[in-house]
Motif scaffolding. Sequence first.
Motif, PDB file in Angstrom:
ATOM      1  N   ARG A 169       0.823  -1.217   0.000  1.00  0.00           N
ATOM      2  CA  ARG A 169       0.000   0.000   0.000  1.00  0.00           C
ATOM      3  C   ARG A 169       0.857   1.268   0.000  1.00  0.00           C
ATOM      4  NH1 ARG A 169      -4.204  -0.611   4.849  1.00  0.00           N
ATOM      5  NH2 ARG A 169      -5.372   0.936   3.644  1.00  0.00           N
ATOM      6  N   CYS A 170       2.167   1.125  -0.077  1.00  0.00           N
ATOM      7  CA  CYS A 170       3.073   2.256   0.121  1.00  0.00           C
ATOM      8  C   CYS A 170       3.609   2.788  -1.208  1.00  0.00           C
ATOM      9  CB  CYS A 170       4.232   1.837   1.023  1.00  0.00           C
ATOM     10  SG  CYS A 170       5.400   3.177   1.370  1.00  0.00           S
ATOM     11  N   ALA A 171       3.494   4.107  -1.413  1.00  0.00           N
ATOM     12  CA  ALA A 171       3.980   4.732  -2.644  1.00  0.00           C
ATOM     13  C   ALA A 171       5.496   4.834  -2.677  1.00  0.00           C
ATOM     14  CB  ALA A 171       3.366   6.126  -2.790  1.00  0.00           C
ATOM     15  N   LEU A 172       6.162   4.641  -1.536  1.00  0.00           N
ATOM     16  CA  LEU A 172       7.623   4.719  -1.483  1.00  0.00           C
ATOM     17  C   LEU A 172       8.292   3.357  -1.648  1.00  0.00           C
ATOM     18  CD1 LEU A 172       8.144   7.178   1.534  1.00  0.00           C
ATOM     19  CD2 LEU A 172       8.165   7.721  -0.909  1.00  0.00           C
ATOM     20  N   ALA A 173       7.501   2.303  -1.676  1.00  0.00           N
ATOM     21  CA  ALA A 173       8.058   0.951  -1.645  1.00  0.00           C
ATOM     22  C   ALA A 173       8.873   0.639  -2.898  1.00  0.00           C
ATOM     23  CB  ALA A 173       6.946  -0.075  -1.477  1.00  0.00           C
ATOM     24  N   THR A 174       9.986  -0.053  -2.689  1.00  0.00           N
ATOM     25  CA  THR A 174      10.830  -0.553  -3.776  1.00  0.00           C
ATOM     26  C   THR A 174      10.949  -2.071  -3.629  1.00  0.00           C
ATOM     27  OG1 THR A 174      12.881  -0.353  -2.513  1.00  0.00           O
ATOM     28  CG2 THR A 174      12.138   1.611  -3.727  1.00  0.00           C
ATOM     29  N   ASP A 175      11.699  -2.682  -4.537  1.00  0.00           N
ATOM     30  CA  ASP A 175      11.903  -4.132  -4.443  1.00  0.00           C
ATOM     31  C   ASP A 175      12.550  -4.511  -3.117  1.00  0.00           C
ATOM     32  OD1 ASP A 175      10.801  -4.490  -6.914  1.00  0.00           O
ATOM     33  OD2 ASP A 175      12.722  -4.579  -7.978  1.00  0.00           O
ATOM     34  N   ARG A 176      13.376  -3.638  -2.612  1.00  0.00           N
ATOM     35  CA  ARG A 176      14.026  -3.915  -1.335  1.00  0.00           C
ATOM     36  C   ARG A 176      12.996  -4.066  -0.220  1.00  0.00           C
ATOM     37  NH1 ARG A 176      18.141   0.207   1.760  1.00  0.00           N
ATOM     38  NH2 ARG A 176      18.930  -1.285   3.283  1.00  0.00           N
ATOM     39  N   CYS A 177      11.976  -3.204  -0.225  1.00  0.00           N
ATOM     40  CA  CYS A 177      10.927  -3.253   0.800  1.00  0.00           C
ATOM     41  C   CYS A 177      10.134  -4.550   0.701  1.00  0.00           C
ATOM     42  CB  CYS A 177       9.988  -2.059   0.658  1.00  0.00           C
ATOM     43  SG  CYS A 177      10.804  -0.443   0.718  1.00  0.00           S
ATOM     44  N   ARG A 178       9.963  -5.041  -0.524  1.00  0.00           N
ATOM     45  CA  ARG A 178       9.157  -6.247  -0.718  1.00  0.00           C
ATOM     46  C   ARG A 178       9.935  -7.518  -0.411  1.00  0.00           C
ATOM     47  NH1 ARG A 178       8.412  -2.943  -5.257  1.00  0.00           N
ATOM     48  NH2 ARG A 178       6.427  -1.800  -5.179  1.00  0.00           N
ATOM     49  N   GLU A 179      11.255  -7.397  -0.324  1.00  0.00           N
ATOM     50  CA  GLU A 179      12.084  -8.580  -0.098  1.00  0.00           C
ATOM     51  C   GLU A 179      12.664  -8.658   1.304  1.00  0.00           C
ATOM     52  OE1 GLU A 179      15.014  -8.221  -3.092  1.00  0.00           O
ATOM     53  OE2 GLU A 179      13.636  -8.625  -4.764  1.00  0.00           O
ATOM     54  N   SER A 180      12.857  -7.500   1.957  1.00  0.00           N
ATOM     55  CA  SER A 180      13.507  -7.481   3.270  1.00  0.00           C
ATOM     56  C   SER A 180      12.604  -6.818   4.299  1.00  0.00           C
ATOM     57  CB  SER A 180      14.843  -6.725   3.200  1.00  0.00           C
ATOM     58  OG  SER A 180      15.690  -7.293   2.245  1.00  0.00           O
ATOM     59  N   ASP A 181      12.542  -7.427   5.475  1.00  0.00           N
ATOM     60  CA  ASP A 181      11.767  -6.863   6.570  1.00  0.00           C
ATOM     61  C   ASP A 181      12.584  -5.755   7.235  1.00  0.00           C
ATOM     62  OD1 ASP A 181       9.751  -6.506   8.367  1.00  0.00           O
ATOM     63  OD2 ASP A 181      10.233  -8.241   9.602  1.00  0.00           O
ATOM     64  N   PRO A 182      12.135  -4.501   7.206  1.00  0.00           N
ATOM     65  CA  PRO A 182      12.958  -3.418   7.771  1.00  0.00           C
ATOM     66  C   PRO A 182      13.055  -3.520   9.284  1.00  0.00           C
ATOM     67  CG  PRO A 182      10.805  -2.592   7.147  1.00  0.00           C
ATOM     68  CD  PRO A 182      10.874  -4.003   6.644  1.00  0.00           C
ATOM     69  N   PRO A 183      14.230  -3.219   9.841  1.00  0.00           N
ATOM     70  CA  PRO A 183      14.367  -3.167  11.303  1.00  0.00           C
ATOM     71  C   PRO A 183      13.868  -1.814  11.810  1.00  0.00           C
ATOM     72  CG  PRO A 183      16.452  -2.638  10.292  1.00  0.00           C
ATOM     73  CD  PRO A 183      15.508  -2.944   9.159  1.00  0.00           C
ATOM     74  N   PHE A 184      13.961  -1.613  13.129  1.00  0.00           N
ATOM     75  CA  PHE A 184      13.649  -0.308  13.699  1.00  0.00           C
ATOM     76  C   PHE A 184      14.863   0.610  13.537  1.00  0.00           C
ATOM     77  CE2 PHE A 184      10.599  -2.969  15.943  1.00  0.00           C
ATOM     78  CZ  PHE A 184       9.449  -2.191  15.876  1.00  0.00           C
ATOM     79  N   PHE A 185      14.594   1.842  13.090  1.00  0.00           N
ATOM     80  CA  PHE A 185      15.649   2.836  12.948  1.00  0.00           C
ATOM     81  C   PHE A 185      15.402   3.982  13.915  1.00  0.00           C
ATOM     82  CE2 PHE A 185      15.413   0.760   8.807  1.00  0.00           C
ATOM     83  CZ  PHE A 185      16.746   0.463   8.569  1.00  0.00           C
ATOM     84  N   ASP A 186      16.475   4.467  14.528  1.00  0.00           N
ATOM     85  CA  ASP A 186      16.374   5.675  15.343  1.00  0.00           C
ATOM     86  C   ASP A 186      16.114   6.864  14.430  1.00  0.00           C
ATOM     87  OD1 ASP A 186      16.797   4.828  18.027  1.00  0.00           O
ATOM     88  OD2 ASP A 186      18.894   4.438  17.523  1.00  0.00           O
ATOM     89  N   VAL A 187      15.035   7.616  14.685  1.00  0.00           N
ATOM     90  CA  VAL A 187      14.707   8.788  13.867  1.00  0.00           C
ATOM     91  C   VAL A 187      14.615  10.041  14.736  1.00  0.00           C
ATOM     92  CG1 VAL A 187      13.559   7.461  12.072  1.00  0.00           C
ATOM     93  CG2 VAL A 187      12.234   8.274  14.025  1.00  0.00           C
ATOM     94  N   GLY A 188      15.126   9.971  15.947  1.00  0.00           N
ATOM     95  CA  GLY A 188      15.094  11.096  16.862  1.00  0.00           C
ATOM     96  C   GLY A 188      15.214  10.583  18.281  1.00  0.00           C
TER      97      GLY A 188
END
Length: 694
Positions: free
Chosen positions: A311-330
């Motif tokens: 459902r994400c307009a920013l998604a790439t093949d990387r997003c569909r293949e790898s589960d993202p970890p948590f990133f520090d954003v602040g």
Amino acid sequence: MSSDPSTSEAKGVPGSETTAGGPALEVSHMDIVYRVRGQDRLALRDISFSIARGESYGLVGESGSGKSTVALALVRYLPRNGRVSAGTISINGQDPLSMGKSALRELRARTVSMVYQEPGRALNPSLRVGRQIAEVFELGGASSGEATQSAEDMLRKVQISDPGRVMRRYPHELSGGMAQRAVIAMALASSPSLLILDEPTTALDATVEAEVLDLVAALRQEFDTSVLFISHNLAVIAKMCDRVGVLYAGDLVEEGPARQVFDDPRHPYTVGLLRCIPRRGQRKDTDRLDTIPGFQPAPGHTLKGCVFAPRCALATDRCRESDPPFFDVGELRTSRCFFHDQAPGLPRATPVSGATLEDQGSGGSLVVIEGLSKTFTGGVRALADVDLTINQGETLGLVGESGSGKTTLARVLLGLTGPDSGAVVALDGKPLSPDARRRPRETLRALQIVFQNPDSALNRRHTVRSLISRPLTRLAGLTGQALRDRLAELIASVRLEDRHLPLRPGQLSGGLKQRVAIARAFGAGPDVVVCDEPTSALDVSVQAAILNLLADLQKAERVTYLFISHDLGLVRYLSDRIVVLYLGRVMEIGPAETVFAGPHHPYTEALFSAVPTLDGERPDRIRLQGEIPSAADPPSGCVFHTRCPRRLSTGVCESTEPPLLEGEPGHLTRCHIPLAELRIIQRNESAPSQGGSL
């Protein structure tokens, strides 16, 4: 342009910071599965968060994201086919997952309390309210007399003015707000260290909601209670919570301080949720709300990669293949997105603008109501001398607390409730029969309704095809190819697909059911559609799609709406004019922007000031005294004077009912204080109404 996650530190467990002495609640790497047809389906995956002592933590997300499942798991209230399959839960250092029945009962009785969305389901209908609250104190070791006195004291603490009388009542004799306060009294009777609130204000009016929220905030401070607040109302979470976690399809995708998350969201899903909400300055004439395309995956899905990628307009093949970890954003903030730095600029899924109705010109009066009163058995006067006109092609918003007469007015218009003698209800210049069964087919075609709850409005035995086709054949007389063409046009207009036609309501989501209800209402080409709280039970993402749909259909079909809602933000977005009802009387009426900008009738001022928003802190709200009076015994003079914060000291408010007068073009109020004086008063007050910020 893509984001390189190597510039951020990957983080394994969000919200791991705790205060000295340990957190009140700590959930670590929790998985929950449901056993369905012999297979375990994963509903929650690797959930980790903590709540410090005295802290308020919010969980938000669409229906089906797992919010209530989290709450039920904490106190082991999951259904029989559900279980925590991995991870740990700690409440004040105790593990509820390893407890025996006796220890678990003690935990539920003394340490954790839960307040549900519907107070009617939490109260035993066969026991008086006082007995149910006193029972909590008796379980704590108090004698019968001590428990009764403590129950009365607790009802007084939750701002029930006559606790002795309420103690003797049964649950069905209480208003929604009073019942919810009674449930909160029960929950706090054991002085719990953790209070779980699961959608506690969804069905409440703005004023009652504000009272309940103020009450929770005050009691949290007094008892130093930690709070887990679950809601799909993001403005309520922003007001009530220190930190917030965003759930999507069983995954915690973003977490951080509530104000920071809502002001600067760093996950595409959070951005999408926030864009679904009507904000200040947005109107149906110039803006369409953004929506989140597609649907949430079902529990137990086996999607690879990021769960939000489809459902994400920013998604790439990387997003569909790898589960993202948590990133520090602040500071103390995490986002589970490879492209968290691009999330605020997420491309819109819905075009910003649509053609306006105003460009087509406003039609003449289509519905005329004169001298409308309705008295029920027992002398309950639900409506009193209401005069209204609804113009062709406009949306008339109808607002007011429960018991103000909104639904009664709609039912009279539809012929479901007969008015008192002498009332005139006319459509396009022709008087309507008070009984829908005696109205001609053409009138039935012209007046349709979209109910609040599509589950109760749609026959579960019929398919979508049958439900939408019936008014086409019965009211419009269509058959054969004409019927098939109109059916295809309708399902396309409400964004349904051919695959939905053979399905039954039980196989559809809440949003799809409401789309079916809207298609059915528009099927025969109505002139007027009554929308009675059509989005109150829906997630903000579905709500935005429905509001856009209503605006587009109004433009295409030139239909007129009577829009009833207690969500004033939605009313402002969709309505051309606003009518404010109180105890069956019209207290204010005028163009939407004029009414919201002020000056307001004191009752309207109180309604507007009670609504939490996402646009920042609001001044102290206007607090109304007591409950709405009984329509069977309304106050003398101005019916609002018993609760009015601007009641005049001359006694005229108590003795004389004010007329409905036009203070400026098209803007009428029923108040002894002229609009010009109200403008001066409200500008000079330290806590003015902030309706314009909705």
